[in-house]
Design a protein around this motif. Structure first.
Motif, PDB file in Angstrom:
ATOM      1  N   ALA A  19       0.840  -1.209   0.000  1.00 13.55           N
ATOM      2  CA  ALA A  19       0.000   0.000   0.000  1.00 13.55           C
ATOM      3  C   ALA A  19       0.872   1.255   0.000  1.00 13.55           C
ATOM      4  N   PHE A  20       1.910   1.196   0.789  1.00 14.38           N
ATOM      5  CA  PHE A  20       2.822   2.321   0.907  1.00 14.38           C
ATOM      6  C   PHE A  20       3.485   2.626  -0.441  1.00 14.38           C
ATOM      7  N   ASP A  21       3.979   1.567  -1.098  1.00  7.19           N
ATOM      8  CA  ASP A  21       4.652   1.748  -2.388  1.00  7.19           C
ATOM      9  C   ASP A  21       3.681   2.271  -3.450  1.00  7.19           C
ATOM     10  N   PHE A  66       6.464  10.134   3.401  1.00  7.26           N
ATOM     11  CA  PHE A  66       6.584   8.698   3.170  1.00  7.26           C
ATOM     12  C   PHE A  66       7.738   8.102   3.960  1.00  7.26           C
ATOM     13  N   ASP A  67       7.590   8.107   5.250  1.00  2.00           N
ATOM     14  CA  ASP A  67       8.624   7.513   6.080  1.00  2.00           C
ATOM     15  C   ASP A  67       8.077   6.245   6.712  1.00  2.00           C
ATOM     16  N   PHE A  68       8.428   5.121   6.096  1.00  2.00           N
ATOM     17  CA  PHE A  68       7.865   3.851   6.506  1.00  2.00           C
ATOM     18  C   PHE A  68       8.319   3.454   7.909  1.00  2.00           C
ATOM     19  N   ARG A  69       9.423   4.043   8.333  1.00  2.34           N
ATOM     20  CA  ARG A  69       9.958   3.654   9.633  1.00  2.34           C
ATOM     21  C   ARG A  69       9.297   4.397  10.795  1.00  2.34           C
ATOM     22  N   LEU A  70       8.489   5.373  10.431  1.00  5.48           N
ATOM     23  CA  LEU A  70       7.850   6.176  11.473  1.00  5.48           C
ATOM     24  C   LEU A  70       7.096   5.318  12.478  1.00  5.48           C
ATOM     25  N   PHE A  75      -0.778   6.701  11.279  1.00  4.91           N
ATOM     26  CA  PHE A  75      -1.094   8.091  10.930  1.00  4.91           C
ATOM     27  C   PHE A  75      -0.670   8.401   9.492  1.00  4.91           C
ATOM     28  N   VAL A  76       0.473   7.832   9.088  1.00  2.00           N
ATOM     29  CA  VAL A  76       0.917   8.012   7.700  1.00  2.00           C
ATOM     30  C   VAL A  76      -0.131   7.462   6.737  1.00  2.00           C
ATOM     31  N   PHE A  77      -0.601   6.257   7.008  1.00  2.00           N
ATOM     32  CA  PHE A  77      -1.621   5.685   6.134  1.00  2.00           C
ATOM     33  C   PHE A  77      -2.891   6.538   6.141  1.00  2.00           C
TER      34      PHE A  77
END
Lengths: 108, 108
Positions: A19-21, A66-70, A75-77
């Motif tokens: 989803a992120f990508d 787009f910081d997947f490590r957060l 919240f990013v999603f």
């Protein structure tokens, strides 16, 4: 991506990564289209430097977003859903509690 | 441009200003054309960020290059001639000593 999200199953991580990508690709596609339009209408130095400023801000914004490590990956999603870079159903398979939090935050 | 170059007549300053502006316009036109080509071949985030890096370097280079207030204005003209952004005959009307210095430096 090799980051391991604590409290996420392998399957959830795979879903999240996909989803992120996808959302990242969409953000870049939107930016690329905007660049193409802006480049067409350049009429002088001022337009070129404004385009550079615009790109600097977009880069900062996208790389921050787009910081997947957060720690705050939910919240990013949520913010990606809110920005229409991601559909909630692309997160199907995450545990219901995570999905509920993302859904709720995306409506803020 | 309101800068007054010490030791330059009004006519020489007008010639210098015109030559300077022409060369600047050409540098921007070259950059704009390069941007248009590069934007066409964007295939992902890496290409966008490389374009941003390229633009940052060009901006720094052009804004540093085209500094009309520089004490070394003769050197600026010489480097513009060397870079084919300016023809020597666009400086016709400057006093022969200045022209000779520019010509000599442009061959370095």
């Amino acid at each position: 991506m090799e980051t391991v999200l604590a409290g996420w199953t392998d399957e959830e991580q795979a879903i999240a990564k996909q989803a992120f990508d996808s959302a990242y690709g969409r953000a870049i596609a939107v930016l690329t289209e905007t660049l193409r339009e802006r480049v067409r209408t350049i009429h002088g130095a001022e337009d070129v430097w404004q385009l550079h400023d615009f790109l600097s801000i977009q880069r900062h914004s996208i790389e921050g977003h787009f910081d997947f490590r957060l720690d705050g990956i939910l919240f990013v999603f949520a913010s990606l859903v809110k920005d229409k870079l991601l559909e909630l159903d692309e997160l199907t398979g995450l545990d219901p509690e995570k999905l509920a939090k993302i859904t709720a935050m995306s409506r803020f």
